[in-house]
Design an enzyme around this catalytic site. Structure first.
Site, PDB file in Angstrom:
ATOM      1  N   LYS A 199       0.857  -1.179   0.000  1.00  7.45           N
ATOM      2  CA  LYS A 199       0.000   0.000   0.000  1.00  7.45           C
ATOM      3  C   LYS A 199       0.894   1.230   0.000  1.00  7.45           C
ATOM      4  CE  LYS A 199      -3.726   2.201   2.540  1.00  7.45           C
ATOM      5  NZ  LYS A 199      -4.595   2.132   3.712  1.00  7.45           N
ATOM      6  N   LYS A 251      -2.246  -1.630  -3.802  1.00 11.38           N
ATOM      7  CA  LYS A 251      -3.120  -0.469  -3.720  1.00 11.38           C
ATOM      8  C   LYS A 251      -2.314   0.816  -3.781  1.00 11.38           C
ATOM      9  CE  LYS A 251      -6.248   1.588  -0.483  1.00 11.38           C
ATOM     10  NZ  LYS A 251      -6.655   1.698   0.860  1.00 11.38           N
TER      11      LYS A 251
HETATM   12  C1  PBG Z   1      -7.117   3.093   5.569  1.00  9.24           C
HETATM   13  C2  PBG Z   1      -7.592   3.058   4.168  1.00  9.24           C
HETATM   14  C3  PBG Z   1      -7.479   4.068   3.213  1.00  9.24           C
HETATM   15  C4  PBG Z   1      -8.100   3.576   2.065  1.00  9.24           C
HETATM   16  C5  PBG Z   1      -8.561   2.310   2.336  1.00  9.24           C
HETATM   17  N1  PBG Z   1      -8.217   1.990   3.636  1.00  9.24           N
HETATM   18  C6  PBG Z   1      -6.944   5.443   3.350  1.00  9.24           C
HETATM   19  C7  PBG Z   1      -5.501   5.684   3.518  1.00  9.24           C
HETATM   20  O1  PBG Z   1      -4.706   4.766   3.711  1.00  9.24           O
HETATM   21  O2  PBG Z   1      -5.109   6.873   3.482  1.00  9.24           O
HETATM   22  C8  PBG Z   1      -8.223   4.332   0.773  1.00  9.24           C
HETATM   23  C9  PBG Z   1      -9.292   3.822  -0.155  1.00  9.24           C
HETATM   24  C10 PBG Z   1      -9.590   4.750  -1.273  1.00  9.24           C
HETATM   25  O3  PBG Z   1      -8.920   5.786  -1.461  1.00  9.24           O
HETATM   26  O4  PBG Z   1     -10.527   4.435  -2.023  1.00  9.24           O
HETATM   27  N2  PBG Z   1      -8.166   2.771   6.459  1.00  9.24           N
END
Ligand code: PBG
Length: 326
Positions: A199, A251
């Site tokens: 991520k 992601k």
């Molecule tokens: C963290 C989380 C995020 C997203 C999913 N889980 C935000 C981040 O890490 O800043 C982002 C999902 C999206 O942008 O569609 N709980």
């Protein structure tokens, strides 16, 4: 052109829709699509998310209906995010058995049973008043190991509520192992883990902040991966698999298709990709301006993510895409 060439004509395989359909290497199926859903505490009507046209924060009631609709569309799964009425420093609502996400899990599971895979976000950023994915140390940094203890508790309350897979998304070191141990010790041997493995600290999460009412100041660069790096995605993969991840995820999706391909080639477990909020909003904004063909673009993005190696795709278009595929 000489009389002899071209003998070899790749265009023959592109001549008719039937020909193209027969030779297509990548196919999309609704069962591979996972719909992220937001449920907000204390609202009487769904609240539109202005930065994500067409996406709302659901009430408990409309969430149930959206879950049924997703199951009827033949989707593979749902990923639930809770938006609590109250945030605090440690994200207490995330471990409250009667917190909004836990209630929503119970609602949805009682509605759809085992007809669709129900998953929940396991992270603190929706619940903390500072907006970080973990708890803070005295110096203001995100405290990895103190956060792990919170994640262990969150995993158990979510599993108690009946979720099929938890989705640890906070990028704390050791999170998969800690969550696995907590689940096992609580007797939740069959509750699985969809690990947010690679991520990235991405600007594409921008619209999500509004979706979950996050008040984050600053950034997540001290725990999420640097967009410049590929190798550490494979290191995270090895760790998450060793710690017990049942599925892994890359992601965002479209700016990271090379990462997706590398992870897919190396992973012994299924690989998912999350087409995140900013990816959705960009396409919606361009389409609303008449600059691109919305439906073709949606299917092209999903096909590309699939082609790059994703076996499941989390997408806000899941229900609509399933209808287009039928
Ligand atoms: C963290 C989380 C995020 C997203 C999913 N889980 C935000 C981040 O890490 O800043 C982002 C999902 C999206 O942008 O569609 N709980």
């Amino acid at each position: 052109m000489s009389a002899e060439f071209p003998y070899v004509r790749p265009r023959r395989l592109r001549t008719t829709p039937a020909m193209r359909r027969m030779v297509a290497q990548t196919r999309l199926h609704p069962a591979e699509l996972i719909l992220p859903l937001f449920v907000r505490e204390g609202i009487g009507e769904p609240v539109p998310i202005s930065a994500m046209p067409g996406v709302v924060q659901h009430t408990r009631d409309t969430l149930r209906k959206a879950a049924v609709q997703a199951a009827e569309a033949g989707l593979g799964g749902l990923m639930l995010f809770g938006v609590p009425a109250v945030q605090d420093a440690t994200g207490s609502e995330g471990t409250n058995p009667d917190g909004i996400l836990q209630k929503a899990i119970r609602d949805v599971v009682s509605e759809v049973g085992d007809s669709i895979v129900v998953m929940s976000d396991l992270c603190l950023d929706e619940y903390t008043d500072h907006g970080h994915c973990g708890v803070l140390a005295a110096d203001g940094s995100v405290d990895n190991d103190a956060t792990l203890a919170r994640y262990a508790e969150m995993a158990v309350v979510q599993a108690d509520a009946g979720v099929h897979l938890v989705g640890p998304s906070g990028m704390m070191d050791g999170q998969i192992g800690v969550v696995r141990r907590a689940l096992d010790q609580a007797g939740h041997l069959d509750t699985g883990i969809l690990a947010y493995t690679a991520k990235y600290a991405s600007a594409f999460f921008g619209p999500f902040r509004e979706a979950v009412g996050s008040s984050l100041q600053g950034d997540r660069k001290s725990y999420q991966q640097d967009p410049a790096n590929a190798r550490e995605a494979l290191r995270e993969l090895a760790l998450d698999v060793a710690e017990g991840a049942d599925l892994v995820m890359v992601k965002p999706a479209m700016a990271y298709l090379d990462i997706l391909r590398q992870v897919a080639d190396a992973s012994p477990v299924p690989v998912s990709a999350y087409q995140v909020s900013g990816e959705y909003s960009m396409v919606e904004a361009a389409a609303a301006n008449g600059w691109i063909d919305r439906e073709r673009t949606i299917l092209e993005t999903l096909t590309s993510i699939r082609r790059a190696g994703a076996e499941q795709i989390l997408t806000y278009w899941a229900v609509e895409a399933a209808a287009m595929l039928r």
